[in-house]
Design a protein around this motif. Sequence first.
Motif, PDB file in Angstrom:
ATOM      1  N   ASP A 158       0.890  -0.845  -0.266  1.00  0.00           N
ATOM      2  CA  ASP A 158       0.507   0.055  -0.365  1.00  0.00           C
ATOM      3  C   ASP A 158       0.796   1.679  -0.046  1.00  0.00           C
ATOM      4  OD1 ASP A 158      -1.877   1.815   0.221  1.00  0.00           O
ATOM      5  OD2 ASP A 158      -2.505   0.735   2.079  1.00  0.00           O
ATOM      6  N   ALA A 159       0.410   2.104  -1.533  1.00  0.00           N
ATOM      7  CA  ALA A 159       1.742   3.287  -0.873  1.00  0.00           C
ATOM      8  C   ALA A 159       1.374   4.102   0.431  1.00  0.00           C
ATOM      9  CB  ALA A 159       1.788   3.657  -2.549  1.00  0.00           C
ATOM     10  N   SER A 160      -0.236   4.484   0.513  1.00  0.00           N
ATOM     11  CA  SER A 160       0.115   5.243   1.810  1.00  0.00           C
ATOM     12  C   SER A 160       0.669   4.828   3.114  1.00  0.00           C
ATOM     13  CB  SER A 160      -1.269   4.982   2.061  1.00  0.00           C
ATOM     14  OG  SER A 160      -1.879   4.079   2.376  1.00  0.00           O
ATOM     15  N   ALA A 161       1.055   3.938   2.897  1.00  0.00           N
ATOM     16  CA  ALA A 161       1.993   3.511   3.664  1.00  0.00           C
ATOM     17  C   ALA A 161       3.762   4.332   4.229  1.00  0.00           C
ATOM     18  CB  ALA A 161       2.905   2.011   3.353  1.00  0.00           C
ATOM     19  N   MET A 162       4.109   4.479   3.215  1.00  0.00           N
ATOM     20  CA  MET A 162       4.995   5.721   3.275  1.00  0.00           C
ATOM     21  C   MET A 162       4.447   7.440   3.599  1.00  0.00           C
ATOM     22  SD  MET A 162       8.808   6.057   1.986  1.00  0.00           S
ATOM     23  CE  MET A 162       8.568   4.689   1.207  1.00  0.00           C
ATOM     24  N   ILE A 163       3.628   7.646   3.607  1.00  0.00           N
ATOM     25  CA  ILE A 163       3.074   8.748   4.439  1.00  0.00           C
ATOM     26  C   ILE A 163       3.636   9.389   5.320  1.00  0.00           C
ATOM     27  CG2 ILE A 163       1.274  10.497   4.633  1.00  0.00           C
ATOM     28  CD1 ILE A 163      -0.767   9.008   2.758  1.00  0.00           C
TER      29      ILE A 163
END
Length: 454
Positions: A183-188
């Motif tokens: 999930d790309a949002s984990a980098m936020i």
Amino acid sequence: MSRMAWFMPASLALLFGALMLAGGVPLMMLAVGAVAFGVTIMVQPQRGLLLFCLIAPAIPWMTLTLGIRITLSEALLALTWLGVFWQWLMGRLPPLPTGSTERAMLRLLTWSIVPLIAGQFMVQAEGIGPVNWVRWLLNVSVLFLVPLLTPDQRARERLLVCLLLGYLVLVSLSLGLFAVSRDASAMIALLSKLNYARPDAIQEIFLAELTRMPSPWVHPNSTGGALLLGVPVAMFYGVAHQGWRRWLGLAVALGGAAGIVLSGSRGALLCLGVLIAGLAIKRVPLAGRTLAIGALLAAMMLVFYPPAQKRLASLFSSNDVSTGVRFEEYKHFPEAVARYPLGLGFKADTPSTGNGVYGISNLWLNYWYKLGLPGMLFFIGVTVAWWREVRGLGDISRVTPANAMRIGTVGAMLAALSTGFIDHYYSFTQVLMALFWLIMAISLQTARHAPTRS
């Protein structure tokens, strides 16, 4: 005892005493550490460049507030230049390099003053043009720092190791986080802790691209662009060395190639494939095998990884948003440059869409947009001068420690320039353009110090 001998210690003692009274011991200790770090870079500016190579690929847009908000990477470049100026005063460094590429760059930098001034009057925006211009100069200045601070092979070797270690952190962080969360949002959350600017825009980008690998470069195309510069350099570095250096190079090359695929950067993937195919035609060792293995892995990705299928299908879709925007950009480009005949300047970034003004996804045309037609011509002059210096690669059918870095860096630059036909991110994207000029500078140094010149 001379005045200068006691003036600096006395001034520092007064400063630290005042800080301790104002903020206590923690603030004073922080100030002592900052001063010690600054003095170290002033005395040995090479360390500032090495730290830049370590940090820029891994956490490019971590910011500091020093009166203005600036990335840590740019702050390191500024501190390194302060060290260079100090060493010049001490007579310990040679003057600026005077090669044909550096002279061409000086002409581009001189011309940039014109769009800087014009943009201040013609562009209605809240940006601070002179500050953005200085930041651009810092990123471009890497072209001069490398020959100044890496005069011999040992210094260049240290620089390459730091650069590849930075890339190793990048691919480990990005691939590791994506493998765990998918999930790309984990980098936020991580980027928020690193004090990245514009958290709202970061969240919007990641939430819109949940199936594409996240990275500290935020946008998938910027991720692909950064990795495209590192993969060829890492591959040839690994092939030419033994021991831990070989494993470092190969880990970055393989991880970077996987990162390009998983980021979904079509331009970076296409240009990497073109580069490998070109090397195979030139009979560079392992290039043909790499191309065959890459094609096999790509086919397996398309069979077993649905996001890759979707990304490839978008290439042939009439409804692909990014392709549609590019066509609109080219359609409106004459109107855009007519509106800013001397260039948009540095008061504002090149707009994408909005207010009837379009950007342009093209490296050279973006220079025209930002710096006017003369700016684009000066940039072309820099790349032509670079090519004249590095093009004599000689016999590349054998990769040796003597020619590996020359092949790798020139290959990386050619791949990067190839993406210029479909994207603009090497032109004025902060820190990413610094990596672009860094690789160019390394290629020039390896060509100028090659054992034989063709």
